[in-house]
Structure formats: structure tokens, C-alpha cells
Scaffold this active site. Structure first.
Site, PDB file in Angstrom:
ATOM      1  N   TRP A   1      62.378  55.440  79.808  1.00 43.21           N
ATOM      2  CA  TRP A   1      63.282  55.364  80.961  1.00 43.21           C
ATOM      3  C   TRP A   1      63.062  54.063  81.732  1.00 43.21           C
ATOM      4  O   TRP A   1      63.860  53.696  82.591  1.00 43.21           O
ATOM      5  CB  TRP A   1      63.159  56.599  81.857  1.00 43.21           C
ATOM      6  CG  TRP A   1      61.824  56.749  82.566  1.00 43.21           C
ATOM      7  CD1 TRP A   1      60.632  57.050  82.003  1.00 43.21           C
ATOM      8  CD2 TRP A   1      61.570  56.611  83.974  1.00 43.21           C
ATOM      9  NE1 TRP A   1      59.649  57.107  82.959  1.00 43.21           N
ATOM     10  CE2 TRP A   1      60.191  56.853  84.180  1.00 43.21           C
ATOM     11  CE3 TRP A   1      62.370  56.319  85.078  1.00 43.21           C
ATOM     12  CZ2 TRP A   1      59.591  56.811  85.444  1.00 43.21           C
ATOM     13  CZ3 TRP A   1      61.768  56.284  86.340  1.00 43.21           C
ATOM     14  CH2 TRP A   1      60.394  56.518  86.516  1.00 43.21           C
TER      15      TRP A   1
ATOM     16  N   GLU B   1      52.709  60.996  86.624  1.00 44.54           N
ATOM     17  CA  GLU B   1      52.177  61.788  85.503  1.00 44.54           C
ATOM     18  C   GLU B   1      50.793  62.363  85.811  1.00 44.54           C
ATOM     19  O   GLU B   1      50.199  63.022  84.956  1.00 44.54           O
ATOM     20  CB  GLU B   1      52.151  60.936  84.223  1.00 44.54           C
ATOM     21  CG  GLU B   1      53.552  60.648  83.702  1.00 44.54           C
ATOM     22  CD  GLU B   1      53.584  59.622  82.578  1.00 44.54           C
ATOM     23  OE1 GLU B   1      52.688  58.748  82.559  1.00 44.54           O
ATOM     24  OE2 GLU B   1      54.509  59.671  81.750  1.00 44.54           O
TER      25      GLU B   1
ATOM     26  N   LYS C   1      50.148  58.453  90.596  1.00 43.31           N
ATOM     27  CA  LYS C   1      50.022  57.353  89.640  1.00 43.31           C
ATOM     28  C   LYS C   1      51.032  56.255  89.941  1.00 43.31           C
ATOM     29  O   LYS C   1      50.724  55.072  89.871  1.00 43.31           O
ATOM     30  CB  LYS C   1      50.239  57.904  88.230  1.00 43.31           C
ATOM     31  CG  LYS C   1      50.004  56.914  87.114  1.00 43.31           C
ATOM     32  CD  LYS C   1      50.326  57.587  85.767  1.00 43.31           C
ATOM     33  CE  LYS C   1      50.138  56.642  84.599  1.00 43.31           C
ATOM     34  NZ  LYS C   1      50.738  57.196  83.372  1.00 43.31           N
TER      35      LYS C   1
END
Lengths: 767, 767
Positions: B358, B489, B601
Site C-alpha cells: 500500500w 503493526e 510503529k
């Protein structure tokens, strides 16, 4: 499901007819073991069809290099695997020069296997027509001696049916074996030495890395019509890892040639020189002789059954089921050696790696406590005590400190053998089951000495873990436990799993209680332990804060504790409204779909209600059972037993019976279509619980046995025995009455449906 | 971090001095590419030290058999991997019979690498003393032709320094290569044919399974002091996968022998007969000659820089950083071929497999839209349109139906190349970025035609996915999205990730809007599409229910949307209160600890504020930035850029500048100590955004460019160009003023800090 494959029989597992597609399943079902070793029911002779070869030695493992897609910090680099051991059962057969191979025979007739559970003996017989036209009848008997637990015995008989025949027996021992689940297709055994003399052969091999040495041995005798021919091999083939003998016999039509093969393992866990030990054990077995070994086997199993049998009258399938379960539990673990434990597949397959799950504490210990000497359960507890250092190391790897202990999800030697983050790092409730087993052991046996001696250190390590693992939520002003996987592995990384939070709180409370008791009553132990683990009163206060302010997710609308935060956001479609084509969901659905569904793999919140039944009212149990069971798919072997017990407790005998059949015949009827991988050994203890704790309603409260006997409507009666504090209580439940008798010296009080009765030694009480 | 390793320079990347431990890192940093192929800066000559060999051909991949610890339903059986292609750069060198190997030379002096980004040329020079005492000076120049994009050129010069020497050049082409990340250590290339004549050689090999054929070729000329010697190899060694020529030259002291090697690939994606194509391309290159090829290269890069350069005056490191980023983006993808995409490591390493994340839609498209012809961005959109069928199949595998499309997390050919359940199945927000890119493309280019032509089908597939993926929570009376992983994530399997829920709602709303618009304005397309995808008005009503009743987690206390349900339960210790020894947490902490921590993150909720800035007030942005940024560890290369832009927007220039340096020099300064694995190509587009959208404050609103120019305090000025609807606007920002000029034919209005100004063609406007 494969309901008609195994013939119903009270004492035996019977297969009739040869089906190439069933061979691997039968290899599992007819597995034999003696606690020290075990093996799948592989054919002795060469077989070119689909087979899963397996022979296992208790305690011998191999640390296989971990294989994962994407590495996560904290994964073990290596983990212990159940090791396929060298082959000692092999006997290749040639008939008139042609290999006997059931996969390629012209015809196989009257093929029959019978695993005689009463005697611990496995028989196989068939008639075969070979490609060369020769017709023979074969009878094979095999057993692993309970008494001489390094020895197995094979008697392999061949009778030519239509004409004289030349029969060649080629028995061998072979260390050139592999594991089907080896991550890197490596060999696990390094051959060290090969030796043979006369009719004996020895292959000594060592496991790579772990350096367990095993001598695999055989001794062969050739008989004609039962008469030992005292012949030596006509040929010996030896490589660095295999020895094979050749014996040739000319056999007249309708005469019987046979080979009696003694074989087995002597291992460096038990002997300094494994080859000498093998020679000694062969000598011992030969001095007894085949008939005596067989008799001893029958007697040994009679003794085991004497204590652990459950009889069921009026339902052969139920009877066969429970005996199959009890038989395999005893084949897997007899409690003689505290270095061993009860692997989920026992000696019947490789799957799951390692040998010790929380299954041992949550499911197996009750069976062993009640059917063996209490030392056996104590050994199982000590197994964890002996691995406490490793559990502390394991926790340190994950960032915990100060002696916090996290027991591995699965282990052989105390090290973690599992590597999926959502299980390895998050299915931490296992720690709770280990503490619960200590509590349960004392509750049942009354033997407190284990706690000051060993148990308290384990409890302290576990309490420290929970204290550190909880997070204070300023938002809730309570402690929460984030990112866990409960017993229901169809949820991963959830927050505030009720079962885990409840266990965590209980573990801390229980540890503090025991610290106080040991301080008062065993002050020397108290001083020894607190100085060893550096425990201060202030630390305990910190623990208490967590226990006293633990958060439990709860729904006012449903008046139930929620399995975890957010459970009510799910689309709550019950299992019976789910299209059958979607089941089992673990085979039909992608993992994400399973995770966001409400479906429960095995008792989770209800597991808490099982452990802590007395903390809740029967109304609460009923409410929670009615809320959760309809979402439960029972796709774990450990699920039906707990639900069977709770259905019994709630007086729902039909449902309890359905669950009972499912747990007791899970493998026999192959509910999950995977029996070829091996049997579900640990859930077999759950089957025992569903009768004793479920139907029988046995509980221990205040040092006293309580029963609420119930009986499925089609059964005439069932009976079981309980070793309660070194006296044996026999309970026999009939449709209208329950009978108690006692082998022991001291009368005991038991409560039946809340009413106290006195059972005197050697007299029958009927209620 | 390795701050002083690369010398600061406005146009070049320079390494000085030879360090065995830096070789792998430099191989990444000095990588070259031309959009069609690329390679790590491996030495041409043999090297026995640590190296990571890599040469890659755009679009050529291999489906490697998936490796996981525990298989989950839905995982792809095979997935496409970036493929290490045959080696054409190799030139082994012998000096007086001794192999030249920098790892074993007695001494290496004046080692220098320079990647001249302005000209697209990589130079390496050094002086070496061999074990045999010979001293030589070496100069190597290498480039991959932009014009003739199947061709690379090497000029390898050797000068003996102290005495005459015999120099042996052994150029080769070799298909016997492997991938470092191969799951099963398999070979990916099957050699088909080897051919050579005179100074040319061809190795034709085919990938297993995917059957891409590539001819790897070389043509060599030997020169003495610049004069072509027109000699042929004195020896040819050929196997089934490799050809190596030997050329021997006697060279006097201080004279220079050189080899000019043309090499490269012709592939079956572009040619029917790859060997004939290779012969043709060699002929073409030879007809141009080395000098012309070099000139063309310089001109081609001048053209690229003309449009895409960003100048920074007063900060060499910042200047070097942005050019490094722009250079590598252009090396990776030039937009000529809609079958290609922008891999996260480009042509600089194997990691991450596959090429398309993405990242392309969320980070890369703005760069390509603004610095290239709009066809380039349209090609990137079409890439997804062309893979729509595979996205629908992918969704079907996970149980979705009726044309719902889930684009893979990473892909080469439309199939999923990732296999961690928490990413593959759950990081579904990627679907939203793909829809957002369609919106963004139209917003920027004004080219609506893409939507009726192709985009609408993609939008419908995506809307269908979100509709099916949402769950109606009777408890909330709203739709929830359970079990997802957001851009952060460091959270897995969470419920109601704000970013995902927000995107899902937006995707449905936007799809419905476009359906209505296409129905009105492009009725033929509307009819074609709705009949193709079988879309009915009632279905749209169902979608709308989901979009209109989507649940967003929100905290009243903090007045912020919550990243996901339960976020406030975490222990909210900010990053600056975290002990430095604990960072980076992805190297120091176990996964479970990361998951239950509050640490982020990369932009997650803030990614939503970046995409949909105009949906929120600046106060809301500030509140969310102040809430989330302090928990953000920026351990993804995609994190600092978004934060830099938002810090700029909030007028926090110092913070914006820090983030800018971190994104632009991530690889040059090796912030994450992993540059040896390859560069972070896609985040480089984020660096461009931090200047143009961050410092420059560029936005497109109502078909008009808006700017809010800001400038870091130590810079004199910076400038960039924007291709806005086929006219080139140059923006030059100084401390006190901003200058605009236009290459084009039509005056355009732009807004500067909310004030409209008119920029006429070819005249400077100062604001």
C-alpha cells in the site's frame, strides 16, 4: 467420523478386513506402550503402502531448529521434538523368494487386528496370496513388557496353506530413521556402533545435539511348530546403522514356522553403558522365556486394571471407549519416573512436539491421583518444580524479572517448544493451571508436605509473573491483563480474558495464603525459601494490589462474565444456526474469520467455572453454560469432557452423555478425521473425569469425598475406584441406587447428594 | 546510526576508505537502477568477504513455496519473490597470476566510491597491493542506461604502479545464482542455453514455475591506454549456465589496461526470442559506442532532474538526503510500464518479497503525480485495476463473496505474497489506500476519465469488501470492524481500529458518490459496469447502512478518537520516558510486550488525519498529534514523513525538520542498522512529501494549488517543481519570501497562505 470401523467389544479394539486407506489410522489406534517406550502399530514386514512409522522412547528428544515465516523476538532458536527412535520391530519376510508386502499381495483375506486391552497384547492375523501364488496364513503377536520395560516381544507365525514353502525371516534393527515433522529434513540420530553375535544384534546411536545414546537391540529365535530350532542366521548384513539377519526355513503345508523376536532400547538416561545393558536385559528376558514374559504381561495389566478400570454395563461402545482411554493413559505414563510426562500424542505420533502441556495439570493429574499411588501425582508436580529455573529463564527472555516464572506452552526439558507468538507468548493461563494442580493435589491427597518442600517456590515464581504481567489501567482504576490467548485458541491477543484474569488473581491469593501458612507451620522451610528467592513482605503487598483490584469483564444485560473485552461486539449466531457445510470451522474458515466469530474451540470461561466451581452458585454456572456452550464448536479434544461434567452437574444427562461419547470415542470413531496422526492422549483423562466427576459427581470438599451420582438412561450400571488417601473406595452406580465399598482399614465418611454416610472397610453400603 | 560514513556532498554519495564491515551496507547505498533493472553495488571482481549479491529485473519473480511454523487456512501455498537474476557484471581479475580480491589484498589504499546522482553513474577507485607484492590502481565506472534500458556498461581500468604486469580479465555471465531468502534453498533459474561468439556471450535461463525467460549477455572490449585492442578471448570456459572469457594483457608500469563490458538482460516479457533481442541490443549499444552511451546517460538524468529536483541551499546533508531519495525513486520506477510497480526495496535487496504494498498508493503516487506525466500515476492505478480479478479471488479464499475485493498485502502478480495471519488477513486497511489513490489522482490531475473507465470497478469491489467485513454489533447498535491490524503493526488483531473504520466508511461513501456521478455523466460506462459486476440499488442501500452507522472509538476524557478499542487500558508511558536501552523496541522486546505496550510503529490514527486532513479542524489535528506522537517510536520507515508534514502544518518547524532529516537520511545514516539488507525505497517518496506538502504546505483544493510555505531556520532557500495539470510550477521558498514561476501557456491561480495569487507563464511572482 468413522463410526463402524472399530468393532464394539468390551475389552478389545478390533479391526476386520484390510483397507489400504485405513492403515495409518489403525497404526495409531493399535499403538502399544509401557510408559518407557511405545510405538505405532506399524507392520513388522515390509509395507509399500501409506504408513507413518513411529517408535518412541520416553524422555528422548531432539532440539530441532525452529522454522517460522517471520521471526519474532523471543522465539526459541531450537525446540525439543518427540523423536522417532530406531526401528527394532522390523522383520522382512520372503515366501518362496517373494517379499511379503500387504500392499501388493494378490489377495488379503481375514485380516484382523485385535488390541487386547485387558492383557496389553496386540495381535494381527491374515491370509495372503502372494503374486507368486503362494498362500499363507500369518499370526503376529506383539507386546511391550510392563515389567521389563526396556523389552518388547514379537511372535510372528507363518503357515503355508496350499503347498510347502521356503520362508525367509529377515529381522533387523535400524537407526536410519527420520521424523516426518523434521523442519529441515535433517537426521536426528548419529550411528555410533553396530555389533552382532549369534542371534543378537545391537545398533548404538546418539541423538545429535542432545547426545542421548540408545542401543537398539534384538534377539531372535526360529521355531517350527513351536519348537525352537536353535539355528543361527545364514546371512548377516551390517551397515553403520543397521543389522539384518537372514533365517531360511523350509516349511511343509499346514506347518507353522515362527520367529520370536525380542527387541527394545537401553538408553543413557538409565545406563552408563547402553550396550552392556542391552546384553543384560536380553539375558534376563531369555531367562524368563516367551511364555513367562507373556504371563507377566497379563498379570501386570490385570493389576493396572484392578485399580483403574471403569465398568459400564449396558452400553458396549461406552465401555469400549472408556477402557480405550484408560488403557492408553496407562500405556503412556505409569508414574515411575519424575523426568517423564504425558505427551498429548503419547507414543502414537509426532504432532505437537514436546511432551508437556497444561493438559497434564488441568486434565491428567486427577486421573493419576485417583488411580495410582499419590507419589505419581507428586512426581508430575515435581516435574515442574525441577524445571522452575528454566521457567524463570523463559520469563526473562520475555522481559520479566525478579524470579517471575513463565512455564513454557510445551516442553521436554523446561525449554519452550512452541513458536507462534499468539500461543508461545500469550497463552499464559498455562501458568495458572500449574498452580491449580498444586492446590488440587493437596485438596485430594491431603499431603501438604509438597508445598513447603517444593510447591511454594513454584507458586512464588508464578505470582511474580502475574504481578508483572498485569497492567494498571488508570482508565479503569483496576488491573487489566492485555494481549493474551485463553484456552479458546480461536481468540488471539485479546484483552482481559476472564479465565486468565480470574486465574491470575487466584494464583496470587493462593500463593500468599501458602506463604502465610508455611511461615507459620514450616518456619525452617519458610526461611530457606524466602532467602533463596529473596522475597520481602513489601513485594507481597504489591502482588496483593493486583489481586485485589483485578478487572473482570462482565455484562449486566446477560449477567455473565465476558470471555474477554469486546465479546458482545461479535455477531452472536449460535453453532446450531451455522450451516453444517461450514464445520469444522478450523478446516473451512480462514483464521481471521474464526477470530472475529463468536465460536469457542474449548471451554474457556467455563474452564474457570470447572476449576473454581465452588466459587460460583449453580445458577451462575447454568447461566454461563447456557451463554457459552451454544457458541462452542468443541474442535479441541479437551472440550467435550468439561462440558460433559458441567452438563451432569446441571442434571442435563442427555447432553452429558452426548459429550461423554464424543470424548471417549473421539479417536475410535475419528471425530476429527485426523486419527492417523496419532491419538489424543491427554483428553483421555478428561474422559475419565466425565464419568467420575461428571456422572459420579465426585468432589473433594473439606478433606471428604462427595458424590452426586447420576447415570445415563440406557446404562444398567457403572463403577469406578478411587484411591482416596491410600484407601480404595469402589463406587458402583445403578439406575436406582449407588453402592460403596472400601478396601482399606479405616472407615471413611462420604457425602452422597449432600448426605453423609459411613463406609466401613470391606462392607457394602447402598444408597 | 552511522552518521559520518557517507561524506556530505550536494550531488554525490561518497564513501572513502575500505572497511570490510561496511561492504554490504555500501552495496545497498550505491545501488544503481534504470526502472527496468537494477543491482546492488557488488564488486565486479571476485570478493571473498561478506557480500550480499543482487541483481534484479523488473517484473521477474518466482513463486516460492510458503514456509511457516504452523499453517493457517487461507495462507497462499506459494508466493512471489523478488528474484536475484543472473550475474552479468562479473569480471574476475588476475594480476601476475594472482586473483584480485579486496578481502585478501596486503593493502587497499584510497578506496573511494562515488555515486554521481546528477549523471546516474557509479564510480569506484582504489589502489591495491596484492599478496604477490604487485601494486595497482583501479578505476571502475558503471551505469545502467536509462535510454537503452536493457543495457548496463562497465569500464574497468587497471594501472600497474610499480612495475610492468600481466593483467588477466575474466568477464563472465552466470545464471548459477541463488536468493538469500529462498525458503527451501532451491534454485530459481533453470539454465536453457549458453552461446558465445567472438567477444559476446549469452546465457539463457528460465525461471522455474513462472517460466520467465531471460538472456543474460555480455560484450567485451579490451583497451590499452584507451585504444581498443580488438582482441578475442584467449580462452573460453562454458558450462550449462555460465560463460567466462579470458583476456590477457601485458601492461607496462603506469600504463592503463581496461575492459569495457556491456551487459544486461533481454526478457520474455518484452521479446519473443530473447537471444536474438540480446544480439540486437548489443549491436545497438556498440553502434553508439561507450562515449555516446555515457553522454546519453548524463542527458537522460539531466532531464529527470530538470523536473524532479529539489534544491536546498544552506544545508548540504539535507540536500544530499533529498536528492538521494529522488534519485532512487527514479532508479526504481520511471512509469513506462503498467505491469511494474515500486517495491519497498526497489532493486537493492530481496527483503519483503513481492513488489507492491500500500506504500505505492499512500506514499509514492503523490511524488509520481507531481514530477512525471500524469500517465505515470494512471499506470500505477491501472496496475490495481488489472489485478482486480485476483483481489476478488483473494477475498473469496477468505470467505467473502459477490465480487468483494481484498487486495493483497504485497504482490507481484495480484496474488498474496505475505503469510502472517495478523498481516495477510487483518491488515486490510490497504484496501482503503487503493481507493484513496483513485480519489487523490482525480483531485490532483482533474482527470476524471479514469473512474468510469477503470476506477469505479475497483471502488465497487472495495466497497463490497468493507460492507461484508463489518459486523453489526447489537450491543452498540452500530457497525464494528473486528480483528484487524492497522498501519501500526505493533498492534495485532484489534477491534475497531479508528483508521480502518474511518477508511471503510469513507470508501463506501466515495464509491456511492462515484456510482451516482458515473450514472449521471457516463451512462454508457454505468450500464457496462453495473451489468458486469451485477450491482443493484438495493445492494448500495446495504452498504450505506454500514457507512452511516460505523462505530468510531472515542475518548471523552482526552477528546480524541482512540486508535482502537481498549487503547486507554495500556500503561501510557511516553517514549521519552522509556529507557533508551529499550530502543528500538522491535529489537529489544518480545512481540507480546510490544503488543501490549502503547507504542506506535508508524502513523495510524494520524495517517487518517493525513489522508483526510480537511475532515478535521487544525485543533483536532493538534490534539491527536499531541496525544499519539509521544507514543510513536517511528520504527517504520514510513513514519517520520507523515509526522514531519503534520508538524509543519502545526507550525512546529523544529520537530518537522528533525523528522525530515530522519526520513531523508534514514538509509544514508543507517538509522535502523539494517541498510545492508537494502534501501527503503517507498518511504523516499514520503521524504519528498515532507518537503512539498510539509514545508511547502502544498494541497489541492477545488482544482487549485494551495501553499503554506515554511522553511527550516538554517536553510537559505529550497525549491521544487510541480507538474500541475500539464503545466510546471516552480516554487522557491526563502526565509522571507516565496517565489513562483510557471512553465506553461496558461496563467494559474494559486493560494498562498489562503491568499489567491496569479502566476503568469514565464514570469516570477514573489510573495
Amino acid at each position: 467420523m468413522n463410526q463402524d470401523y472399530i468393532k464394539p467389544d468390551n475389552w478389545s479394539i478390533i479391526e476386520e478386513g484390510f483397507d489400504l486407506e485405513q492403515v495409518k489410522s489403525s497404526e495409531s489406534l493399535f499403538s502399544i506402550g509401557n510408559g518407557a517406550m511405545g510405538q505405532r502399530a506399524n507392520f513388522e514386514e515390509y509395507y509399500s503402502g501409506k504408513t507413518f512409522q513411529g517408535s518412541y522412547i520416553a524422555g528422548i528428544y531432539y532440539p530441532d531448529k525452529t522454522k517460522v515465516g517471520w521471526w519474532k523476538n523471543g522465539y526459541p532458536e531450537y525446540f525439543a521434538k518427540v523423536l522417532n527412535a530406531p526401528n527394532w520391530i522390523g522383520i522382512n519376510i520372503e515366501i518362496n523368494g517373494e517379499n511379503l508386502d500387504l500392499a501388493t499381495c494378490k489377495a488379503v483375506k481375514n485380516f484382523r487386528r485385535e488390541l487386547n486391552m485387558k492383557e496389553g497384547i496386540y495381535n494381527r492375523s491374515f491370509e495372503a496370496t502372494l503374486q507368486n501364488g503362494t498362500e499363507i496364513s500369518v499370526n503376529v503377536r506383539r507386546f511391550l513388557s510392563i515389567d521389563l520395560d526396556e523389552v518388547g516381544v514379537i511372535n510372528y507365525e507363518i503357515t503355508p496353506l496350499k503347498a510347502d514353502a521356503k520362508i525367509t525371516f529377515k529381522p533387523y534393527v535400524d537407526a536410519g530413521v527420520h521424523n516426518e515433522d523434521a523442519n529441515w529434513e535433517e537426521k536426528f540420530w548419529e550411528p555410533l556402533d553396530v555389533k552382532n553375535s549369534a542371534n543378537e544384534a545391537f545398533v548404538t546411536a546418539r541423538t545429535f545435539k542432545t547426545h542421548f545414546t540408545a542401543t537398539t537391540f534384538m534377539q531372535n529365535s526360529i521355531l517350527l511348530n513351536g519348537q525352537n530350532q536353535n539355528i543361527s542366521p545364514s546371512n548377516v548384513e551390517a551397515s553403520n546403522e543397521k543389522v539384518q539377519f537372514t533365517y531360511e526355513v523350509k516349511v511343509a503345508k499346514d506347518q507353522t514356522a515362527s520367529i520370536q523376536k525380542l527387541g527394545g532400547y537401553t538408553v543413557s538416561m538409565n545406563h552408563e553403558n547402553t550396550q552392556v545393558a542391552a546384553q543384560n536385559v536380553i539375558a534376563k528376558a531369555l531367562s524368563l522365556g516367551y511364555d513367562q514374559l507373556l504371563n507377566n504381561q497379563i498379570n501386570a495389566w490385570a493389576k493396572i486394571w484392578e485399580m483403574s478400570d471403569i465398568t459400564i454395563d449396558g452400553d458396549v461402545k461406552a465401555q469400549q471407549g472408556i477402557r480405550f482411554n484408560i488403557f492408553h493413559l496407562n500405556q503412556t505414563y505409569l508414574g515411575k519416573d519424575s523426568r517423564l510426562n504425558i505427551g498429548p500424542k503419547g507414543f502414537t505420533g509426532e504432532k505437537y512436539g514436546g511432551s508437556t502441556y497444561w493438559d497434564t495439570e488441568a486434565y491428567c493429574i486427577p486421573f493419576y491421583m485417583a488411580t495410582k499411588d499419590q507419589q505419581v501425582a507428586r512426581n508430575l508436580l515435581a516435574y515442574r518444580y525441577n524445571q522452575l529455573d528454566k521457567a524463570i529463564e523463559n520469563a526473562e527472555k520475555l522481559g520479566f524479572k525478579n524470579g517471575a516464572a513463565l512455564y513454557p506452552m510445551v516442553t521436554m526439558n523446561g525449554e519452550e517448544c512452541h513458536n507462534e507468538w499468539e500461543i508461545t507468548f500469550e497463552e499464559i493461563h498455562r501458568n495458572g493451571a500449574i498452580a491449580f494442580a498444586i492446590f488440587n493435589y493437596y485438596r485430594f491427597t491431603g499431603d501438604y508436605s509438597y508445598i513447603p518442600e517444593k510447591g511454594l517456590e513454584v507458586l512464588i515464581g508464578i505470582a511474580r509473573f502475574w504481578h508483572q504481567r498485569a497492567t494498571f489501567s488508570t482508565y479503569r482504576n483496576q488491573y487489566v491483563i492485555l494481549g493474551v490467548t485463553g484456552p479458546n485458541e480461536y481468540e488471539n491477543n485479546v484483552n482481559n480474558n476472564f479465565y486468565t484474569n480470574y486465574l491470575a488473581k487466584w494464583c496470587i491469593d493462593y500463593a500468599i495464603e501458602q506463604i502465610n501458612k508455611v511461615e507459620k507451620e514450616y518456619s525452617a522451610d519458610f526461611d530457606r525459601i524466602t532467602s533463596k528467592v529473596k522475597l520481602e513482605a513489601t513485594e507481597i503487598q504489591h502482588w496483593r494490589k493486583v489481586a485485589d483490584h483485578m478487572y473482570f469483564p462482565y455484562s449486566e444485560t446477560h449477567d455473565v462474565y465476558l470471555q474477554q473485552d469486546g465479546f458482545l461486539d461479535k455477531e452472536l449466531v449460535k453453532v446450531h444456526d451455522l450451516d453444517k457445510s461450514q464445520r469444522p470451522i478450523n478446516q473451512k474458515w480462514s483464521w481471521d474469520r474464526i477470530l472475529r466469530s463468536p465460536y469457542i474451540k474449548q471451554a474457556d470461561t467455563l474452564q474457570g467455572f470447572y476449576f473454581f466451581e465452588d466459587h460460583f452458585s449453580k445458577e451462575q454456572l447454568e447461566k454461563h453454560f447456557d451463554f457459552y456452550e451454544p457458541f462452542t464448536v468443541h474442535e479441541s479434544s479437551l472440550s467435550p469432557c468439561v462440558h460433559s461434567i458441567q452438563a451432569s452437574t446441571l442434571g442435563r444427562m442427555e447432553q452429558a452423555y452426548t459429550f461423554y461419547l464424543r470424548t471417549s470415542r473421539l479417536d475410535l470413531d475419528d471425530y476429527n478425521k485426523e486419527v492417523e496422526e496419532g491419538l489424543h492422549i491427554t483428553s483421555m483423562a478428561g474422559t475419565w473425569m466425565s464419568i467420575v466427576e461428571g456422572f459420579g459427581g465426585m468432589r473433594v470438599k473439606n478433606d471428604t469425598l462427595h458424590f452426586e451420582p447420576r447415570i445415563p438412561k440406557d446404562w444398567n450400571d457403572y463403577s469406578f475406584k478411587i484411591n482416596f488417601r491410600n484407601q480404595i473406595l469402589k463406587v458402583s452406580v445403578h439406575q436406582k441406587e449407588t453402592k460403596f465399598s472400601l478396601e482399606g482399614e479405616k472407615a471413611i465418611s462420604v457425602f452422597v447428594n449432600g448426605k453423609e454416610i459411613l463406609v466401613e472397610p470391606n462392607s457394602l453400603v447402598t444408597v
